[in-house]
Design a protein around this motif. Structure first.
Motif, PDB file in Angstrom:
ATOM      1  N   ALA A  68       0.845  -1.198   0.000  1.00 30.94           N
ATOM      2  CA  ALA A  68       0.000   0.000   0.000  1.00 30.94           C
ATOM      3  C   ALA A  68       0.882   1.251   0.000  1.00 30.94           C
ATOM      4  O   ALA A  68       0.610   2.237  -0.699  1.00 30.94           O
ATOM      5  N   TYR A  69       1.977   1.206   0.760  1.00 27.50           N
ATOM      6  CA  TYR A  69       2.913   2.343   0.827  1.00 27.50           C
ATOM      7  C   TYR A  69       3.552   2.563  -0.543  1.00 27.50           C
ATOM      8  O   TYR A  69       3.665   3.691  -1.026  1.00 27.50           O
ATOM      9  N   SER A  70       3.945   1.450  -1.176  1.00 28.26           N
ATOM     10  CA  SER A  70       4.539   1.535  -2.499  1.00 28.26           C
ATOM     11  C   SER A  70       3.526   2.109  -3.496  1.00 28.26           C
ATOM     12  O   SER A  70       3.874   2.930  -4.351  1.00 28.26           O
ATOM     13  N   GLY A  71       2.259   1.695  -3.355  1.00 34.69           N
ATOM     14  CA  GLY A  71       1.208   2.181  -4.250  1.00 34.69           C
ATOM     15  C   GLY A  71       1.031   3.685  -4.142  1.00 34.69           C
ATOM     16  O   GLY A  71       0.902   4.385  -5.151  1.00 34.69           O
ATOM     17  N   LEU A  72       1.081   4.194  -2.914  1.00 37.11           N
ATOM     18  CA  LEU A  72       0.868   5.642  -2.775  1.00 37.11           C
ATOM     19  C   LEU A  72       2.097   6.417  -3.271  1.00 37.11           C
ATOM     20  O   LEU A  72       1.960   7.496  -3.859  1.00 37.11           O
ATOM     21  N   CYS A  73       3.288   5.836  -3.082  1.00 38.65           N
ATOM     22  CA  CYS A  73       4.497   6.500  -3.612  1.00 38.65           C
ATOM     23  C   CYS A  73       4.479   6.470  -5.142  1.00 38.65           C
ATOM     24  O   CYS A  73       4.856   7.444  -5.789  1.00 38.65           O
ATOM     25  N   HIS A  74       4.007   5.349  -5.707  1.00 38.58           N
ATOM     26  CA  HIS A  74       3.945   5.228  -7.170  1.00 38.58           C
ATOM     27  C   HIS A  74       3.019   6.305  -7.749  1.00 38.58           C
ATOM     28  O   HIS A  74       3.304   6.899  -8.792  1.00 38.58           O
ATOM     29  N   ALA A  75       1.930   6.559  -7.033  1.00 35.95           N
ATOM     30  CA  ALA A  75       0.955   7.558  -7.511  1.00 35.95           C
ATOM     31  C   ALA A  75       1.551   8.965  -7.535  1.00 35.95           C
ATOM     32  O   ALA A  75       1.024   9.851  -8.200  1.00 35.95           O
ATOM     33  N   LEU A  76       2.651   9.160  -6.804  1.00 39.95           N
ATOM     34  CA  LEU A  76       3.280  10.488  -6.754  1.00 39.95           C
ATOM     35  C   LEU A  76       4.318  10.695  -7.861  1.00 39.95           C
ATOM     36  O   LEU A  76       4.818  11.801  -8.043  1.00 39.95           O
ATOM     37  N   ILE A  77       4.648   9.622  -8.590  1.00 41.99           N
ATOM     38  CA  ILE A  77       5.646   9.755  -9.665  1.00 41.99           C
ATOM     39  C   ILE A  77       4.956  10.327 -10.906  1.00 41.99           C
ATOM     40  O   ILE A  77       3.975   9.752 -11.378  1.00 41.99           O
ATOM     41  N   ILE A  90      12.876   5.307  -2.739  1.00 44.54           N
ATOM     42  CA  ILE A  90      12.401   6.098  -1.594  1.00 44.54           C
ATOM     43  C   ILE A  90      13.133   5.609  -0.343  1.00 44.54           C
ATOM     44  O   ILE A  90      13.189   4.402  -0.101  1.00 44.54           O
ATOM     45  N   PHE A  91      13.679   6.529   0.413  1.00 40.30           N
ATOM     46  CA  PHE A  91      14.287   6.188   1.703  1.00 40.30           C
ATOM     47  C   PHE A  91      13.347   6.689   2.792  1.00 40.30           C
ATOM     48  O   PHE A  91      12.976   7.863   2.792  1.00 40.30           O
ATOM     49  N   THR A  92      12.949   5.805   3.675  1.00 38.73           N
ATOM     50  CA  THR A  92      12.003   6.220   4.709  1.00 38.73           C
ATOM     51  C   THR A  92      12.491   5.819   6.099  1.00 38.73           C
ATOM     52  O   THR A  92      13.159   4.793   6.253  1.00 38.73           O
ATOM     53  N   ASN A  93      12.129   6.646   7.082  1.00 37.09           N
ATOM     54  CA  ASN A  93      12.422   6.300   8.479  1.00 37.09           C
ATOM     55  C   ASN A  93      11.407   5.312   9.035  1.00 37.09           C
ATOM     56  O   ASN A  93      11.587   4.791  10.128  1.00 37.09           O
ATOM     57  N   GLN A  94      10.312   5.134   8.300  1.00 40.47           N
ATOM     58  CA  GLN A  94       9.248   4.291   8.838  1.00 40.47           C
ATOM     59  C   GLN A  94       9.482   2.828   8.462  1.00 40.47           C
ATOM     60  O   GLN A  94      10.291   2.516   7.598  1.00 40.47           O
ATOM     61  N   LEU A  95       8.747   1.949   9.131  1.00 43.16           N
ATOM     62  CA  LEU A  95       8.841   0.523   8.815  1.00 43.16           C
ATOM     63  C   LEU A  95       7.855   0.178   7.708  1.00 43.16           C
ATOM     64  O   LEU A  95       6.740   0.730   7.678  1.00 43.16           O
ATOM     65  N   ILE A  96       8.277  -0.687   6.806  1.00 41.74           N
ATOM     66  CA  ILE A  96       7.340  -1.258   5.849  1.00 41.74           C
ATOM     67  C   ILE A  96       7.266  -2.742   6.169  1.00 41.74           C
ATOM     68  O   ILE A  96       8.276  -3.381   6.465  1.00 41.74           O
ATOM     69  N   GLY A  97       6.054  -3.279   6.137  1.00 36.49           N
ATOM     70  CA  GLY A  97       5.897  -4.690   6.490  1.00 36.49           C
ATOM     71  C   GLY A  97       5.091  -5.417   5.438  1.00 36.49           C
ATOM     72  O   GLY A  97       4.229  -4.827   4.779  1.00 36.49           O
ATOM     73  N   THR A  98       5.392  -6.685   5.266  1.00 39.84           N
ATOM     74  CA  THR A  98       4.577  -7.506   4.366  1.00 39.84           C
ATOM     75  C   THR A  98       3.897  -8.591   5.184  1.00 39.84           C
ATOM     76  O   THR A  98       4.465  -9.132   6.139  1.00 39.84           O
ATOM     77  N   TRP A  99       2.656  -8.869   4.789  1.00 43.11           N
ATOM     78  CA  TRP A  99       1.835  -9.852   5.482  1.00 43.11           C
ATOM     79  C   TRP A  99       2.269 -11.252   5.050  1.00 43.11           C
ATOM     80  O   TRP A  99       2.395 -11.534   3.859  1.00 43.11           O
ATOM     81  N   ASP A 100       2.526 -12.108   6.039  1.00 42.70           N
ATOM     82  CA  ASP A 100       2.884 -13.488   5.733  1.00 42.70           C
ATOM     83  C   ASP A 100       1.677 -14.367   6.039  1.00 42.70           C
ATOM     84  O   ASP A 100       1.326 -14.551   7.218  1.00 42.70           O
TER      85      ASP A 100
END
Ligand SMILES: [Zn+2]
Length: 236
Positions: A68-77, A90-100
């Motif tokens: 979802a984070y990648s999707g919103l960043c993609h929309a900004l390109i 993109i370099f971010t201070n926040q955590l990105i997680g994937t659902w297992d």
């Protein structure tokens, strides 16, 4: 996951839309998969809006669903920069997680390769595991009821070398992860199975430090050759 960010040339509207998308991508519970239509809570949107409006505020470690984070960043390109000949990282201070789905929980990631690729500084600290002794000491400290600070202090004394926030080695480590994003764009494969290659997908802190800062050449012979050919012949 598509994000609806248009802005319409209006910065206030744009910030509102980004804040809403960030809140919609937020992982509220590590044990619950973020639905694609997660409704943003008003308080969360307001919090994100304040954070965006104040770039000097430094917040680490909120977790967002990586896709979802990648999707919103993609929309900004911008469309003109979204082609294969451009690479966005993109370099971010926040955590990105994937659902297992296997163990039904989120796992923090260091990097998500795609368009754009996302490198999480917090993920480099938090995602690769520390030594087994660290977790053993942490559980022991919990069992004897130590407070949070003393517990972490005790566990840290059993940790082998690991990255920390504001670590002086972070810039050098991040270069290796940027190369993973570049390798992914050029070959479709970000990672290497050689633990001494900077494209190695480390699951432990000690593996990360060895791959990124260890002695010897940066890359295994295969990837060294790959990047050498590219620098001579260019991208075709
Ligand atoms: Zn390699």
């Amino acid at each position: 996951m598509e994000s609806k960010i248009v802005g319409g040339g209006n910065d206030t509207v744009l910030l509102d839309e980004i804040a809403e998308s960030l809140a919609g991508a937020k992982v509220r519970d590590l044990l619950q998969s973020v639905p694609s239509d997660q409704q943003a809570l008003a308080g969360e949107v307001a919090y994100e809006r304040r954070r965006l409006a104040n770039p000097s505020s430094v917040v680490y470690g909120l977790m967002y669903d990586a896709y979802a984070y990648s999707g919103l960043c993609h929309a900004l390109i911008p469309q003109a920069e979204a082609g294969f000949d451009q690479l966005h990282i993109i370099f971010t201070n926040q955590l990105i997680g994937t659902w297992d789905p296997a163990d039904r929980r989120y796992h923090a990631r260091t990097v998500l390769c795609g368009s754009p690729s996302i490198i999480s500084i917090s993920g480099l600290v938090e995602a690769p595991a520390r030594s087994p002794e660290y977790y053993f000491a942490l559980r022991g400290a919990e069992a004897i009821g130590l407070g949070k600070e003393s517990k972490l202090e005790l566990a840290d004394s059993f940790a082998d070398d690991c990255l920390s926030y504001d670590d002086q080695r972070m810039t050098e480590v991040v270069k290796g992860y940027a190369m993973q994003a570049i390798a992914y764009r050029l070959s479709g494969d970000a990672f290497c199975s050689d633990p001494k290659c900077r494209l190695f997908n480390a699951h432990w802190q000690r593996e990360l430090l060895k791959a990124q800062l260890g002695e010897g050449p940066d890359f295994c012979s295969e990837h060294e050759g790959f990047f050498q050919r590219l620098s001579k012949e260019g991208v075709s």
